[in-house]
Design a protein around this motif. Structure first.
Motif, PDB file in Angstrom:
ATOM      1  N   LEU A   1       1.698  -5.957 -60.949  1.00 46.65           N
ATOM      2  CA  LEU A   1       1.578  -4.499 -60.830  1.00 46.65           C
ATOM      3  C   LEU A   1       1.569  -3.993 -59.400  1.00 46.65           C
ATOM      4  N   GLY A   2       1.481  -4.906 -58.423  1.00 48.94           N
ATOM      5  CA  GLY A   2       1.443  -4.460 -57.036  1.00 48.94           C
ATOM      6  C   GLY A   2       0.761  -5.504 -56.179  1.00 48.94           C
ATOM      7  N   PHE A   3       0.192  -5.061 -55.076  1.00 54.44           N
ATOM      8  CA  PHE A   3      -0.379  -5.960 -54.078  1.00 54.44           C
ATOM      9  C   PHE A   3      -1.840  -5.609 -53.848  1.00 54.44           C
ATOM     10  N   SER A   4      -2.692  -6.647 -53.747  1.00 57.09           N
ATOM     11  CA  SER A   4      -4.107  -6.427 -53.463  1.00 57.09           C
ATOM     12  C   SER A   4      -4.537  -7.343 -52.330  1.00 57.09           C
ATOM     13  N   SER A   5      -5.542  -6.874 -51.568  1.00 61.49           N
ATOM     14  CA  SER A   5      -6.026  -7.663 -50.441  1.00 61.49           C
ATOM     15  C   SER A   5      -7.446  -7.227 -50.082  1.00 61.49           C
TER      16      SER A   5
ATOM     17  N   ALA B   1      -3.221 -10.657 -39.657  1.00 61.31           N
ATOM     18  CA  ALA B   1      -3.091  -9.541 -38.716  1.00 61.31           C
ATOM     19  C   ALA B   1      -2.640  -8.306 -39.489  1.00 61.31           C
ATOM     20  N   GLU B   2      -2.863  -7.126 -38.906  1.00 59.80           N
ATOM     21  CA  GLU B   2      -2.451  -5.895 -39.578  1.00 59.80           C
ATOM     22  C   GLU B   2      -0.951  -5.875 -39.832  1.00 59.80           C
ATOM     23  N   GLU B   3      -0.182  -6.499 -38.941  1.00 57.51           N
ATOM     24  CA  GLU B   3       1.262  -6.579 -39.132  1.00 57.51           C
ATOM     25  C   GLU B   3       1.601  -7.230 -40.471  1.00 57.51           C
ATOM     26  N   GLU B   4       0.869  -8.269 -40.842  1.00 52.27           N
ATOM     27  CA  GLU B   4       1.096  -8.956 -42.117  1.00 52.27           C
ATOM     28  C   GLU B   4       0.732  -8.064 -43.295  1.00 52.27           C
ATOM     29  N   LEU B   5      -0.419  -7.390 -43.203  1.00 49.88           N
ATOM     30  CA  LEU B   5      -0.838  -6.485 -44.273  1.00 49.88           C
ATOM     31  C   LEU B   5       0.194  -5.396 -44.518  1.00 49.88           C
ATOM     32  N   ILE B   6       0.667  -4.784 -43.448  1.00 52.67           N
ATOM     33  CA  ILE B   6       1.652  -3.702 -43.582  1.00 52.67           C
ATOM     34  C   ILE B   6       2.960  -4.236 -44.159  1.00 52.67           C
TER      35      ILE B   6
ATOM     36  N   LEU C   1       3.458  -6.751 -46.182  1.00 51.23           N
ATOM     37  CA  LEU C   1       3.324  -7.016 -47.609  1.00 51.23           C
ATOM     38  C   LEU C   1       3.203  -5.719 -48.404  1.00 51.23           C
ATOM     39  N   ALA C   2       2.474  -4.749 -47.870  1.00 49.43           N
ATOM     40  CA  ALA C   2       2.378  -3.458 -48.556  1.00 49.43           C
ATOM     41  C   ALA C   2       3.744  -2.805 -48.697  1.00 49.43           C
ATOM     42  N   SER C   3       4.597  -2.994 -47.710  1.00 42.35           N
ATOM     43  CA  SER C   3       5.920  -2.362 -47.748  1.00 42.35           C
ATOM     44  C   SER C   3       6.770  -2.883 -48.906  1.00 42.35           C
ATOM     45  N   VAL C   4       6.509  -4.118 -49.345  1.00 40.13           N
ATOM     46  CA  VAL C   4       7.266  -4.676 -50.474  1.00 40.13           C
ATOM     47  C   VAL C   4       7.018  -3.858 -51.740  1.00 40.13           C
ATOM     48  N   VAL C   5       5.811  -3.338 -51.882  1.00 33.53           N
ATOM     49  CA  VAL C   5       5.447  -2.562 -53.067  1.00 33.53           C
ATOM     50  C   VAL C   5       6.373  -1.361 -53.236  1.00 33.53           C
ATOM     51  N   SER C   6       6.811  -0.778 -52.112  1.00 35.02           N
ATOM     52  CA  SER C   6       7.668   0.414 -52.177  1.00 35.02           C
ATOM     53  C   SER C   6       9.043   0.121 -52.761  1.00 35.02           C
ATOM     54  N   GLU C   7       9.420  -1.136 -52.850  1.00 37.21           N
ATOM     55  CA  GLU C   7      10.757  -1.518 -53.307  1.00 37.21           C
ATOM     56  C   GLU C   7      10.875  -1.541 -54.828  1.00 37.21           C
ATOM     57  N   PHE C   8       9.749  -1.420 -55.533  1.00 35.93           N
ATOM     58  CA  PHE C   8       9.762  -1.610 -56.980  1.00 35.93           C
ATOM     59  C   PHE C   8       9.082  -0.444 -57.685  1.00 35.93           C
ATOM     60  N   PRO C   9       9.632  -0.028 -58.824  1.00 33.92           N
ATOM     61  CA  PRO C   9       9.008   1.067 -59.584  1.00 33.92           C
ATOM     62  C   PRO C   9       7.740   0.603 -60.284  1.00 33.92           C
TER      63      PRO C   9
ATOM     64  N   LEU D   1      -6.049   2.230 -43.842  1.00 35.35           N
ATOM     65  CA  LEU D   1      -5.823   2.616 -45.237  1.00 35.35           C
ATOM     66  C   LEU D   1      -4.616   3.535 -45.359  1.00 35.35           C
ATOM     67  N   THR D   2      -4.498   4.455 -44.435  1.00 37.52           N
ATOM     68  CA  THR D   2      -3.377   5.399 -44.458  1.00 37.52           C
ATOM     69  C   THR D   2      -2.057   4.687 -44.246  1.00 37.52           C
ATOM     70  N   ARG D   3      -2.010   3.785 -43.264  1.00 39.23           N
ATOM     71  CA  ARG D   3      -0.751   3.086 -42.981  1.00 39.23           C
ATOM     72  C   ARG D   3      -0.340   2.167 -44.126  1.00 39.23           C
ATOM     73  N   LEU D   4      -1.310   1.584 -44.792  1.00 40.49           N
ATOM     74  CA  LEU D   4      -0.981   0.758 -45.956  1.00 40.49           C
ATOM     75  C   LEU D   4      -0.368   1.601 -47.076  1.00 40.49           C
ATOM     76  N   SER D   5      -0.970   2.754 -47.358  1.00 42.08           N
ATOM     77  CA  SER D   5      -0.423   3.638 -48.389  1.00 42.08           C
ATOM     78  C   SER D   5       0.977   4.124 -48.029  1.00 42.08           C
ATOM     79  N   LEU D   6       1.178   4.480 -46.767  1.00 42.78           N
ATOM     80  CA  LEU D   6       2.500   4.947 -46.344  1.00 42.78           C
ATOM     81  C   LEU D   6       3.536   3.822 -46.429  1.00 42.78           C
ATOM     82  N   ALA D   7       3.137   2.606 -46.066  1.00 49.24           N
ATOM     83  CA  ALA D   7       4.076   1.487 -46.145  1.00 49.24           C
ATOM     84  C   ALA D   7       4.483   1.224 -47.588  1.00 49.24           C
ATOM     85  N   ALA D   8       3.524   1.327 -48.505  1.00 48.27           N
ATOM     86  CA  ALA D   8       3.803   1.074 -49.920  1.00 48.27           C
ATOM     87  C   ALA D   8       4.415   2.274 -50.624  1.00 48.27           C
TER      88      ALA D   8
END
Length: 573
Positions: A191-195, A215-220, A222-230, A251-258
């Protein structure tokens, strides 16, 4: 002819609309009539004036392992929960690398960080899959209620990095490999990504869990992958306590990436320190101003924690004592008996600040379960009282009591947020559109908390007893709101065409029975349990799965897969 008609009920449809009299007709898995319903049915259920509502939706559980030995998914099903989301906090048991040592690491991590008996996990969870889809397929069609699972960061990291998952940042190639593994897992239905980066999350060796080394780079990334799928979503645990600019920004950057809502755990309203939950809820405003969406999950009760020196969960967040939980049991007992070790622990714990400070207040622990004859005289007493009576420090008292039980003694740390003012504040937060009622942790911390009964707590304590919100609003917050946060199709409301996930309960009786320990897990493991009061019928996908708080063995649940059973929830203005 209908399959089932529910008659003589007061329909609370989950939208927040006023209750109304009427019937609900079901054919197959779906509701086909609501309100004035004519015609015969193969079975009629007489609601007898009780409330007919959508089944409750729990978006924060850890049933990932329990479902292998408990297809009924208890006790959630007993309390009217018909849909649960697992795989939160980055703690999943899929995907796996196929290396036995990685599977063993994840099982031991779950036992420590989520309070699941290791013997039960090893006895009942096969851990013989690799892909996330294989894990879902193993469970599909075998459970009583609807389930869906996030893809956990720690499992991704361990699968790709092996032992390097602890203590190392990921290389660019490793991040790319984790992204590909996450893509494959979501394609298979994740259903998505959790961390998590929470300081309370430690593995079996007492080290920060794998996701905390990212690192935050890794978190962002992985979150960006979520945006690729409905039909995907995002869940995250930040560092607990007061939130500031750094947490808001992450938190904001993770939501925007996803490009998806991010829900995080957990808000605990407390009238004695309201600045904490107010700073946390403000993360939603910060995110909204930047085109993102951040939602906090709020607890349904004041948490009362049962802790012990055997597993050490949460106590191990206290500086000075944490290192001793990495020792074998015999060595740990010898250390805890050593006056010099106690002196060092006391000195460091006395300066403990932040979220972990409350766990170092040894005098505030109540002795609620003992195993030795020597300790029976202390049962029900506070450590502060024991210390005063014996003329020793509270640290000496708690360690002496624990050692007499070979560290098995259970201590209760009562919440200071259980007063009327905190409950009133909790009611205000429940109706805030920046939060969702959840944070149940059902399936985890089995000997520590009973927050799995969140729906019965809200309806019993919050609505019936304290009148903090209306019945219709409470049902709305337990059904449609969480379903729409995740984007679950055709669930969370009673309407024609929706799946027939239904709970019938008595609003004048709804509540929780006493919490007690049961020894019903594989290999003799134990867990806390409480029965519901006033829940008469639970239906999942048009089939009755529980009556009068007791499951009937019917396995009617659906495995929720992203895109097929969920839709994309947009963010921003």
């Amino acid at each position: 002819m209908y399959d089932i008609i529910i008659r003589n009920g007061r329909i609370v449809d989950g939208t927040g609309a006023p209750a109304r009299s009427g019937a609900v007709a079901i054919s197959g898995e779906r509701i086909v009539g609501i309100g004035d319903v004519d015609g015969p049915a193969r079975r009629e259920i007489d609601a007898g004036g009780q409330i007919v509502a959508p089944g409750f939706v729990d978006v924060h559980t850890h049933y990932d392992a329990q479902v292998f030995w408990d297809p009924l998914v208890t006790p959630s099903i007993n309390h009217g929960v018909t849909t649960v989301i697992g795989g939160n906090c980055g703690f999943t048991i899929a995907p796996l690398s196929g290396r036995p040592e990685d599977a063993d690491y994840l099982v031991r991590m779950l036992a420590r960080v989520e309070g699941m008996p290791l013997e039960s996990l090893r006895a009942a969870v096969p851990m013989d899959w690799t892909g996330f889809g294989e894990y879902l397929d193993r469970l599909d069609g075998t459970l009583a209620i609807n389930t869906g699972f996030m893809v956990g960061h720690s499992a991704l990291r361990r699968t790709v990095m092996g032992e390097r998952a602890i203590g190392h940042h990921a290389s660019a190639d490793e991040i790319a490999a984790m992204q590909e593994l996450l893509r494959a897992s979501i394609r298979a239905g994740g259903l998505g990504f959790s961390s998590t980066i929470s300081t309370t999350h430690l593995d079996a060796e007492g080290q920060p869990v794998p996701s905390r080394h990212a690192a935050e780079e890794e978190l962002i990334a992985l979150a960006s992958v979520v945006s690729e799928f409905p039909g995907t979503t995002l869940e995250f645990l930040p560092i607990p306590g007061l939130f500031g600019e750094q947490t808001y920004d992450l938190l904001t950057r993770l939501s925007l990436a996803a490009q998806r809502p991010l829900n995080w755990n957990a808000i605990i309203p407390n009238a004695h320190a309201p600045e904490i939950h107010r700073s946390q809820i403000a993360a939603s405003d910060y995110a909204a101003a930047r085109g993102a969406r951040v939602v906090g999950l709020v607890m349904a009760d004041a948490p009362h924690l049962r802790l012990n020196m055997l597993g050490g969960v949460l106590i191990d967040s206290v500086e000075g004592i944490a290192e001793y939980f990495r020792l074998p049991l015999d060595d740990r007992c010898r250390a805890f008996a050593d006056p010099e070790v106690r002196r060092r622990i006391g000195e460091r714990a006395a300066g403990q600040a932040g979220h972990a400070r409350k766990y170092a207040q040894w005098q505030d622990y109540e002795i609620v379960e003992v195993f030795s004859e020597e300790n029976r005289r202390w049962l029900g007493r506070m450590i502060g009282e024991v210390a005063a009576e014996r003329g020793v420090s509270p640290l000496d008292a708690i360690l002496d009591v624990a050692l007499a039980d070979e560290l098995r003694t259970n201590f209760l740390l009562r919440s200071i947020a259980d007063d009327d003012a905190s409950w009133a504040m909790r009611g205000e937060v429940w109706t805030d559109d920046r939060v969702v009622i959840g944070a149940s942790d059902a399936g985890a911390h089995l000997d520590m908390i009973d927050t799995f009964a969140f729906s019965s707590k809200v309806l019993g304590e919050g609505v019936r007893r304290r009148k903090l919100l209306s019945l219709e609003e409470a049902v709305h917050r337990l059904t449609q709101v969480p379903a729409e946060l995740i984007g679950i199709r055709d669930r969370g409301c009673l309407r024609e065409g929706a799946f027939a996930d239904i709970v019938i309960f008595d609003p004048d009786r709804i509540g929780c029975g006493p919490t007690s320990m049961r020894f019903d897990l594989p290999a003799g493991g134990n867990r806390l349990y409480c029965d519901p009061i006033g829940v008469s019928h639970v239906l999942v996908n048009g089939r009755e799965v529980a009556r009068d708080g007791v499951p009937n063995g019917e396995l009617a649940g659906t495995m929720l897969r992203s895109g097929r059973d969920t839709y994309s929830v947009t963010i921003g203005r």
